[in-house]
Enzyme design. Structure first.
Site, PDB file in Angstrom:
ATOM      1  CE  LYS A  61      -4.368   1.177   0.134  1.00 56.44           C
ATOM      2  NZ  LYS A  61      -5.588   0.532  -0.384  1.00 56.44           N
ATOM      3  CG  ASP A 106      -7.269   3.646  -0.843  1.00 54.24           C
ATOM      4  OD1 ASP A 106      -7.738   2.512  -0.702  1.00 54.24           O
ATOM      5  OD2 ASP A 106      -7.340   4.505   0.062  1.00 54.24           O
TER       6      ASP A 106
HETATM    7  P1  NDP Z   1     -12.705   8.158  -2.951  1.00 59.02           P
HETATM    8  O1  NDP Z   1     -11.633   9.149  -2.769  1.00 59.02           O
HETATM    9  O2  NDP Z   1     -13.269   7.932  -4.310  1.00 59.02           O
HETATM   10  O3  NDP Z   1     -13.927   8.516  -1.998  1.00 59.02           O
HETATM   11  C1  NDP Z   1     -13.767   8.606  -0.609  1.00 59.02           C
HETATM   12  C2  NDP Z   1     -15.075   9.070   0.005  1.00 59.02           C
HETATM   13  O4  NDP Z   1     -14.976   8.984   1.407  1.00 59.02           O
HETATM   14  C3  NDP Z   1     -15.389  10.519  -0.314  1.00 59.02           C
HETATM   15  O5  NDP Z   1     -16.773  10.704  -0.328  1.00 59.02           O
HETATM   16  C4  NDP Z   1     -14.766  11.254   0.869  1.00 59.02           C
HETATM   17  O6  NDP Z   1     -15.355  12.504   1.137  1.00 59.02           O
HETATM   18  C5  NDP Z   1     -15.042  10.286   1.995  1.00 59.02           C
HETATM   19  N1  NDP Z   1     -13.991  10.413   3.024  1.00 59.02           N
HETATM   20  C6  NDP Z   1     -12.668  10.209   2.869  1.00 59.02           C
HETATM   21  N2  NDP Z   1     -12.008  10.456   4.009  1.00 59.02           N
HETATM   22  C7  NDP Z   1     -12.957  10.818   4.887  1.00 59.02           C
HETATM   23  C8  NDP Z   1     -12.914  11.215   6.242  1.00 59.02           C
HETATM   24  N3  NDP Z   1     -11.756  11.262   6.915  1.00 59.02           N
HETATM   25  N4  NDP Z   1     -14.094  11.512   6.851  1.00 59.02           N
HETATM   26  C9  NDP Z   1     -15.270  11.457   6.169  1.00 59.02           C
HETATM   27  N5  NDP Z   1     -15.353  11.099   4.871  1.00 59.02           N
HETATM   28  C10 NDP Z   1     -14.223  10.799   4.249  1.00 59.02           C
HETATM   29  O7  NDP Z   1     -12.135   6.794  -2.328  1.00 59.02           O
HETATM   30  P2  NDP Z   1     -12.630   5.301  -2.579  1.00 59.02           P
HETATM   31  O8  NDP Z   1     -14.100   5.296  -2.787  1.00 59.02           O
HETATM   32  O9  NDP Z   1     -11.749   4.686  -3.586  1.00 59.02           O
HETATM   33  O10 NDP Z   1     -12.273   4.625  -1.178  1.00 59.02           O
HETATM   34  C11 NDP Z   1     -13.181   4.563  -0.088  1.00 59.02           C
HETATM   35  C12 NDP Z   1     -12.775   3.468   0.878  1.00 59.02           C
HETATM   36  O11 NDP Z   1     -12.764   2.198   0.201  1.00 59.02           O
HETATM   37  C13 NDP Z   1     -11.381   3.598   1.499  1.00 59.02           C
HETATM   38  O12 NDP Z   1     -11.406   3.087   2.804  1.00 59.02           O
HETATM   39  C14 NDP Z   1     -10.529   2.693   0.625  1.00 59.02           C
HETATM   40  O13 NDP Z   1      -9.368   2.247   1.284  1.00 59.02           O
HETATM   41  C15 NDP Z   1     -11.509   1.562   0.382  1.00 59.02           C
HETATM   42  N6  NDP Z   1     -11.219   0.727  -0.778  1.00 59.02           N
HETATM   43  C16 NDP Z   1     -11.143   1.259  -2.037  1.00 59.02           C
HETATM   44  C17 NDP Z   1     -10.883   0.453  -3.107  1.00 59.02           C
HETATM   45  C18 NDP Z   1     -10.920   0.968  -4.503  1.00 59.02           C
HETATM   46  O14 NDP Z   1     -10.892   0.146  -5.427  1.00 59.02           O
HETATM   47  N7  NDP Z   1     -11.001   2.273  -4.734  1.00 59.02           N
HETATM   48  C19 NDP Z   1     -10.604  -0.986  -2.949  1.00 59.02           C
HETATM   49  C20 NDP Z   1     -10.793  -1.474  -1.591  1.00 59.02           C
HETATM   50  C21 NDP Z   1     -11.049  -0.624  -0.568  1.00 59.02           C
HETATM   51  P3  NDP Z   1     -14.550  13.863   0.743  1.00 59.02           P
HETATM   52  O15 NDP Z   1     -14.475  13.868  -0.748  1.00 59.02           O
HETATM   53  O16 NDP Z   1     -15.381  14.951   1.320  1.00 59.02           O
HETATM   54  O17 NDP Z   1     -13.208  13.722   1.388  1.00 59.02           O
END
Ligand code: NDP
Length: 444
Positions: free
Chosen positions: A126, A166
């Protein structure tokens, strides 16, 4: 065995001070492993656990870049190459101001077990940076990505280490990273990054895979109780990649998805989330969910968590520790049947305990969100054979993988006398495969 595990955990905590999320991830896995170690003393003799907790390599580097005002900015870059017993290091890059070594290590540790659970030949890693892409121009994001890759490229390779996206790293960022890697190495090495665009080596379904997989896992889990998504009230946290496609798949299965969120608050839309509008606001315009609520005439609740809305199925798809004990209690009061983690470690240990005691079906992220990395491995397969599969075929492969993970978790939980305990099943099934490979490869 209990004392031995406690000693190893104690050692991990002392050697990695201040890395709260890493400690939490390790502790959670250790809590499942006692029966498997008792049954398999060879793992203890070969210090498999101690080795698993120490990443093979940790890289920290300076990322200098120039912003639109001509000011020099410095960020910190990370890549933790955690474990390569099963294949090249594989795992995403996160760009978020909260990123530090403890977050990257927790994610890398989880990734090792997750990748093992997929049954595919991928090790765990990661990376990321404390760079905050929000509010940055496209030019700034590109220059940052180029500087990041100018250091990272020497550690990557399709047989060595293969990053993906991510939080904060989507198709745009993967494009800039791939472009810089290609320029520096003078190689069109498709398999070095996944999550690529469809016209330059990407796979259909990769964008959708994590969210889809989380829902497919939950669907299989609900089926064990004779239930389905059809007509269910569903709440999703986040509004990014994982959240959007969890919403889409849940809606395809007949669910009524009424809420989603971002770091500013949540939207309650009793008519059901309008995904094209959400994607227009979040992806095309890169604006907060309050703008969605405004345009849609839905309710926006600032600064609060989405769980208070109540749901029959809850899908945490934002970030770590975003669903705590109070949130879990609110969900239980509202009659929640299942929680499936799209994000990594979004549910706190106390919340997991509360949900489990209340008889709620609970799918841990390392199993439920493995569809993303599994489809990345499918992207690597297509790259290696210079082929491109159809959407239908790739989705069918994803569904098969998710059902396989679900069934393996369930069977393992049964085998170890904890029927229905997906946390234990995922931890033990993920651990065993890596541990066996580590034994076979000797002390390396
Ligand atoms: P994105 O950046 O596309 O979206 C993240 C979302 O979560 C946004 O809506 C963001 O809001 C919100 N967010 C992020 N940090 C915070 C925080 N500290 N408090 C509140 N809201 C928060 O990321 P992904 O959708 O790709 O990833 C989301 C989760 O899924 C993560 O935990 C990631 O590790 C996990 N994941 C992702 C994979 C992938 O293929 N993308 C695979 C496996 C797991 P804002 O824009 O306002 O920050």
């Amino acid at each position: 065995m209990k004392e031995q595990l406690a000693d190893i955990l104690d050692q991990v905590l002392r050697r990695n001070p201040g890395e709260r999320e890493f400690h939490q991830a390790v502790r959670e896995v250790f809590e499942s492993l006692e029966p498997v170690l008792r049954k398999n003393p060879q793992y203890v003799d070969a210090a498999v656990l101690e080795r698993l907790c120490e990443p093979e390599r940790q890289i920290i580097f300076r990322v200098p870049w120039v912003d639109d005002e001509g000011r020099v900015q410095i960020n910190r870059g990370f890549r933790v190459e955690y474990n390569s017993a099963l294949g090249p290091y594989k795992g995403g890059l996160r760009f978020h101001p909260s990123v530090y070594l403890g977050i990257v290590k927790f994610l890398g540790f989880e990734q090792v077990f997750k990748n093992s659970l997929t049954g595919m030949p991928i090790g765990g890693g990661k990376g990321g940076s404390d760079f905050d892409p929000r509010g940055r121009s496209t030019g700034e994001v590109m220059r940052f990505c180029q500087s990041f890759m100018t250091e990272l490229y020497r550690h990557l390779g399709e047989h060595t280490d293969v990053p993906a996206g991510d939080i904060g790293v989507g198709g745009r960022e993967i494009g800039y990273l791939f472009g810089q890697y290609k320029r520096i190495t003078n190689r069109w090495e498709a398999g070095v990054l996944t999550g690529k665009g469809l016209s330059w080596g990407g796979s259909l379904v990769r964008t959708e895979a994590t969210g889809y997989g989380t829902v497919l896992f939950a669907e299989r889990m609900l089926a064990t109780r004779g239930a389905s998504f059809d007509g269910r009230r569903v709440v999703v946290s986040g509004a990014g990649n994982v959240a959007q496609y969890a919403i889409q798949k849940a809606q395809q299965l007949g669910a009524h998805v009424v809420a989603c969120s971002d770091s500013t608050g949540y939207v309650l839309d009793e008519r059901g989330i309008d995904l094209p509008l959400l994607q227009q606001v979040r992806e095309a315009e890169r604006l907060p969910v309050s703008v969605y609520a405004e345009r849609r005439g839905a309710t926006f609740v600032p600064g609060r968590r989405v769980w208070e809305v109540g749901a029959e199925v809850a899908l945490p798809c934002a970030t770590q520790n975003e669903l705590d004990e109070d949130d879990a209690a609110a969900l239980v009061r509202s009659g929640v049947l299942a929680v499936s983690e799209g994000a990594n470690m979004p549910t706190t240990p106390a919340a997991v305990a509360l949900l489990t005691e209340a008889g709620v079906l609970f799918a841990p992220g390392k199993a439920a969100n493995a569809g993303g990395v599994a489809t990345s491995a499918l992207e690597m397969q297509q790259n290696a054979s210079r082929d491109a599969w159809t959407f239908e075929y790739t989705e069918q492969r994803l569904a098969g993988i998710m059902h396989g993970i679900h069934d393996r978790c369930l069977a393992t939980a049964d085998e170890y006398g904890a029927p229905g305990n997906y946390v234990l099943g995922a931890n033990i099934a993920g651990f065993t495969k890596v541990a066996d490979a580590m034994l076979a490869l000797g002390v390396v």
